[in-house]
Design an enzyme around this catalytic site. Structure first.
Site, PDB file in Angstrom:
ATOM      1  N   GLY A 107       4.568  -8.213  -5.520  1.00  0.00           N
ATOM      2  CA  GLY A 107       5.755  -9.059  -5.352  1.00  0.00           C
ATOM      3  C   GLY A 107       6.534  -9.243  -6.648  1.00  0.00           C
ATOM      4  O   GLY A 107       6.106  -8.822  -7.720  1.00  0.00           O
ATOM      5  N   ASP A 121      -4.674 -15.272  -6.051  1.00  0.00           N
ATOM      6  CA  ASP A 121      -5.222 -14.170  -5.265  1.00  0.00           C
ATOM      7  C   ASP A 121      -5.939 -14.767  -4.052  1.00  0.00           C
ATOM      8  O   ASP A 121      -6.946 -15.471  -4.205  1.00  0.00           O
ATOM      9  CB  ASP A 121      -6.190 -13.357  -6.139  1.00  0.00           C
ATOM     10  CG  ASP A 121      -6.720 -12.140  -5.406  1.00  0.00           C
ATOM     11  OD1 ASP A 121      -6.636 -12.094  -4.152  1.00  0.00           O
ATOM     12  OD2 ASP A 121      -7.228 -11.232  -6.082  1.00  0.00           O
ATOM     13  N   TYR A 154      -5.947   1.130   7.105  1.00  0.00           N
ATOM     14  CA  TYR A 154      -4.923   0.078   7.104  1.00  0.00           C
ATOM     15  C   TYR A 154      -4.769  -0.526   8.499  1.00  0.00           C
ATOM     16  O   TYR A 154      -4.858  -1.744   8.689  1.00  0.00           O
ATOM     17  CB  TYR A 154      -3.593   0.669   6.607  1.00  0.00           C
ATOM     18  CG  TYR A 154      -2.412  -0.242   6.837  1.00  0.00           C
ATOM     19  CD1 TYR A 154      -2.334  -1.489   6.219  1.00  0.00           C
ATOM     20  CD2 TYR A 154      -1.362   0.142   7.695  1.00  0.00           C
ATOM     21  CE1 TYR A 154      -1.249  -2.334   6.447  1.00  0.00           C
ATOM     22  CE2 TYR A 154      -0.284  -0.686   7.911  1.00  0.00           C
ATOM     23  CZ  TYR A 154      -0.231  -1.923   7.294  1.00  0.00           C
ATOM     24  OH  TYR A 154       0.836  -2.756   7.528  1.00  0.00           O
ATOM     25  N   PHE A 161       7.229  -2.653  13.662  1.00  0.00           N
ATOM     26  CA  PHE A 161       7.395  -1.213  13.535  1.00  0.00           C
ATOM     27  C   PHE A 161       7.899  -0.983  12.097  1.00  0.00           C
ATOM     28  O   PHE A 161       7.344  -1.578  11.196  1.00  0.00           O
ATOM     29  CB  PHE A 161       8.242  -0.685  14.705  1.00  0.00           C
ATOM     30  CG  PHE A 161       7.363  -0.604  15.952  1.00  0.00           C
ATOM     31  CD1 PHE A 161       6.792  -1.758  16.489  1.00  0.00           C
ATOM     32  CD2 PHE A 161       7.029   0.610  16.509  1.00  0.00           C
ATOM     33  CE1 PHE A 161       5.903  -1.693  17.572  1.00  0.00           C
ATOM     34  CE2 PHE A 161       6.144   0.685  17.595  1.00  0.00           C
ATOM     35  CZ  PHE A 161       5.589  -0.457  18.122  1.00  0.00           C
ATOM     36  N   ARG A 167      10.624   7.297  14.339  1.00  0.00           N
ATOM     37  CA  ARG A 167      10.138   5.936  14.123  1.00  0.00           C
ATOM     38  C   ARG A 167      11.195   4.931  14.570  1.00  0.00           C
ATOM     39  O   ARG A 167      12.383   5.238  14.631  1.00  0.00           O
ATOM     40  CB  ARG A 167       9.845   5.698  12.618  1.00  0.00           C
ATOM     41  CG  ARG A 167       8.711   6.562  12.062  1.00  0.00           C
ATOM     42  CD  ARG A 167       7.357   6.132  12.599  1.00  0.00           C
ATOM     43  NE  ARG A 167       6.251   6.940  12.095  1.00  0.00           N
ATOM     44  CZ  ARG A 167       5.764   8.039  12.678  1.00  0.00           C
ATOM     45  NH1 ARG A 167       6.302   8.488  13.816  1.00  0.00           N
ATOM     46  NH2 ARG A 167       4.747   8.692  12.164  1.00  0.00           N
TER      47      ARG A 167
HETATM   48  N1  LIG Z   1       7.068  -2.846   5.432  1.00  0.00           N
HETATM   49  C1  LIG Z   1       6.783  -2.443   6.675  1.00  0.00           C
HETATM   50  O1  LIG Z   1       7.440  -1.557   7.232  1.00  0.00           O
HETATM   51  C2  LIG Z   1       5.660  -3.088   7.439  1.00  0.00           C
HETATM   52  C3  LIG Z   1       5.366  -2.634   8.743  1.00  0.00           C
HETATM   53  C4  LIG Z   1       4.336  -3.225   9.455  1.00  0.00           C
HETATM   54  C5  LIG Z   1       3.618  -4.291   8.900  1.00  0.00           C
HETATM   55  N2  LIG Z   1       3.901  -4.710   7.634  1.00  0.00           N
HETATM   56  C6  LIG Z   1       3.111  -5.823   7.079  1.00  0.00           C
HETATM   57  O2  LIG Z   1       4.016  -6.810   6.618  1.00  0.00           O
HETATM   58  C7  LIG Z   1       3.481  -7.497   5.493  1.00  0.00           C
HETATM   59  C8  LIG Z   1       4.504  -7.521   4.388  1.00  0.00           C
HETATM   60  O3  LIG Z   1       4.891  -6.185   4.060  1.00  0.00           O
HETATM   61  P1  LIG Z   1       5.907  -5.902   2.874  1.00  0.00           P
HETATM   62  O4  LIG Z   1       6.493  -4.570   3.104  1.00  0.00           O
HETATM   63  O5  LIG Z   1       6.783  -7.086   2.673  1.00  0.00           O
HETATM   64  O6  LIG Z   1       4.872  -5.769   1.668  1.00  0.00           O
HETATM   65  P2  LIG Z   1       5.025  -6.208   0.148  1.00  0.00           P
HETATM   66  O7  LIG Z   1       3.997  -5.426  -0.614  1.00  0.00           O
HETATM   67  O8  LIG Z   1       6.443  -6.126  -0.294  1.00  0.00           O
HETATM   68  O9  LIG Z   1       4.588  -7.736   0.187  1.00  0.00           O
HETATM   69  C9  LIG Z   1       3.250  -8.151   0.179  1.00  0.00           C
HETATM   70  C10 LIG Z   1       3.134  -9.317  -0.801  1.00  0.00           C
HETATM   71  O10 LIG Z   1       1.810  -9.835  -0.751  1.00  0.00           O
HETATM   72  C11 LIG Z   1       1.352 -10.066  -2.076  1.00  0.00           C
HETATM   73  N3  LIG Z   1      -0.106  -9.957  -2.032  1.00  0.00           N
HETATM   74  C12 LIG Z   1      -0.845  -8.870  -1.692  1.00  0.00           C
HETATM   75  N4  LIG Z   1      -2.155  -9.160  -1.759  1.00  0.00           N
HETATM   76  C13 LIG Z   1      -2.259 -10.470  -2.133  1.00  0.00           C
HETATM   77  C14 LIG Z   1      -3.343 -11.346  -2.364  1.00  0.00           C
HETATM   78  N5  LIG Z   1      -4.621 -10.931  -2.261  1.00  0.00           N
HETATM   79  N6  LIG Z   1      -3.087 -12.626  -2.723  1.00  0.00           N
HETATM   80  C15 LIG Z   1      -1.804 -13.043  -2.847  1.00  0.00           C
HETATM   81  N7  LIG Z   1      -0.740 -12.263  -2.656  1.00  0.00           N
HETATM   82  C16 LIG Z   1      -0.956 -10.975  -2.302  1.00  0.00           C
HETATM   83  C17 LIG Z   1       2.039  -8.973  -2.911  1.00  0.00           C
HETATM   84  O11 LIG Z   1       2.139  -9.314  -4.283  1.00  0.00           O
HETATM   85  C18 LIG Z   1       3.400  -8.898  -2.248  1.00  0.00           C
HETATM   86  O12 LIG Z   1       4.310  -9.821  -2.819  1.00  0.00           O
HETATM   87  C19 LIG Z   1       2.178  -6.795   5.160  1.00  0.00           C
HETATM   88  O13 LIG Z   1       1.118  -7.538   5.706  1.00  0.00           O
HETATM   89  C20 LIG Z   1       2.301  -5.449   5.861  1.00  0.00           C
HETATM   90  O14 LIG Z   1       1.040  -4.948   6.229  1.00  0.00           O
HETATM   91  C21 LIG Z   1       4.899  -4.137   6.899  1.00  0.00           C
END
Ligand SMILES: NC(=O)c1ccc[n+]([C@@H]2O[C@H](COP(=O)([O-])OP(=O)(O)OC[C@H]3O[C@@H](n4cnc5c(N)ncnc54)[C@H](O)[C@@H]3O)[C@@H](O)[C@H]2O)c1
Length: 327
Positions: A36, A49, A136, A164, A219
């Protein structure tokens, strides 16, 4: 309501945190900044964390929380294939710790279409069995099961939202907020960075021999602001005491990789630099949502997700922030 948004400095989490704040919720973010960015959210942040139960419990003792929206996770399919243990720990431990520390608190969970695996159907709906083909997707399916068991034991309602492909930049602040992953693995931002001359690397199209109209994978791309709106509605649903369930969040319309590259070429007015590459393991030919249930349950449907709007909002973000977030 006071809402805990985990991963609220990430792409989808920060977009949702801003919309929740606009909807008059009091939002507190936890993020460990593994992925992030501080610049993504300018409200209350706790750096933590979530794999650390002691820290999550201490936080819970001094923070009354009405609802949890849990985004924090690792989310790279390819990485999960080579580091499975890392994914099980990263994606399960935080859910277990939050459930432990916040007994009874309604929980909205970021799930994914990767939980389905490779079903041989044109539109994926929630009645399909889960059969994830990578760690995953398996971790997300397991977390859903944990939340379902918790709800069955009357220890807290949940909505699992199976996204999605998230894309686009905040519809209400596209010049200020958008997607910034490092390295960027998602097709639309990679193509835009390539078109804007910010990514020199040649784009790879993984498989041009799929059984689709142009041979490339299809997709379902959902605008990040549509996802954010679904989360606001999901919390309202749970606060109204309505039942726990699982919902797809997609548009029901798929685009091939080549169609995406064409849309990015039109928006950036640049010819993209790409080459055909072999298929990737675990990549289904086509993943498109049936999102009927999200409409029935939440009254939600995608409003911002035309391909043109997705690409234009993302181009605006990348043009105005060529380095992404700088903090
Ligand atoms: N981006 C996509 O297309 C997509 C599709 C399906 C599902 N998702 C899910 O959506 C969620 C968000 O995705 P995103 O693309 O915004 O990801 P991202 O990596 O931008 O955001 C995830 C955030 O979680 C924080 N993080 C990770 N592990 C952590 C921990 N142990 N403790 C505290 N903070 C932690 C990271 O620093 C980051 O800011 C995820 O769970 C992902 O699996 C995303």
């Amino acid at each position: 309501m006071r809402i805990l948004v985990t991963g609220g400095c990430g792409y989808i989490g920060s977009t949702t945190a801003r919309l929740l704040a606009k909807s008059d919720h009091d939002v507190v973010v936890i993020d460990d900044f593994s992925e992030g960015h501080r610049g993504a959210w300018d409200g209350e942040i706790h750096q933590m964390d979530l794999r650390d139960l002691g820290k999550v419990s201490t936080f819970a003792e001094s923070n009354a929380i009405d609802g949890i929206v849990h985004f924090a996770a690792r989310a790279y399919v390819g990485e999960s294939m080579v580091q499975p243990l890392r994914y099980w720990r990263a994606n399960l431990a935080p859910v277990m710790n939050l459930c432990d520390a916040f007994a009874g608190v309604p929980f909205v969970f970021s799930s994914t279409c990767a939980t389905y695996g490779e079903p041989d159907v044109a539109r994926l709906d929630e009645s399909l069995d889960l059969n994830p083909v990578n760690p995953y997707g398996a971790t997300k399916a397991a977390a859903e099961r944990l939340l379902s068991d918790r709800a069955d034991a009357d220890q807290g309602a949940y909505l699992a939202l199976r996204y999605f492909n998230a894309a686009g930049a905040d519809a209400f602040a596209a010049g200020q907020h958008g997607e910034h992953h490092d390295p960027e693995n998602h097709l639309i931002p990679r193509a835009i960075l390539n078109g804007l001359g910010l990514l020199q690397e040649e784009l790879q199209v993984f498989g041009t021999d799929w059984s689709t109209a142009d041979g490339t994978c299809i997709r379902d791309y959902i605008h990040v602001s549509d996802l954010a709106e679904a989360h606001v509605l999901a919390l309202d649903h749970l606060f109204d005491g309505k039942p726990s369930t699982v919902l797809n969040l997609g548009t029901g319309r798929g685009y091939s990789v080549l169609e995406i590259l064409g849309a990015v070429e039109a928006a950036t007015e640049q010819k993209l630099n790409w080459k055909a590459a072999p298929r990737r393991a675990g990549d289904p030919a086509e993943l498109v949502a049936d999102a009927t249930r999200a409409f029935e349950v939440l009254g939600w449907q995608a409003e911002h997700s035309s391909l043109q709007n997705i690409v234009e909002t993302a181009v605006t973000w990348h043009r105005q922030n060529p380095q992404g977030y700088t903090s």
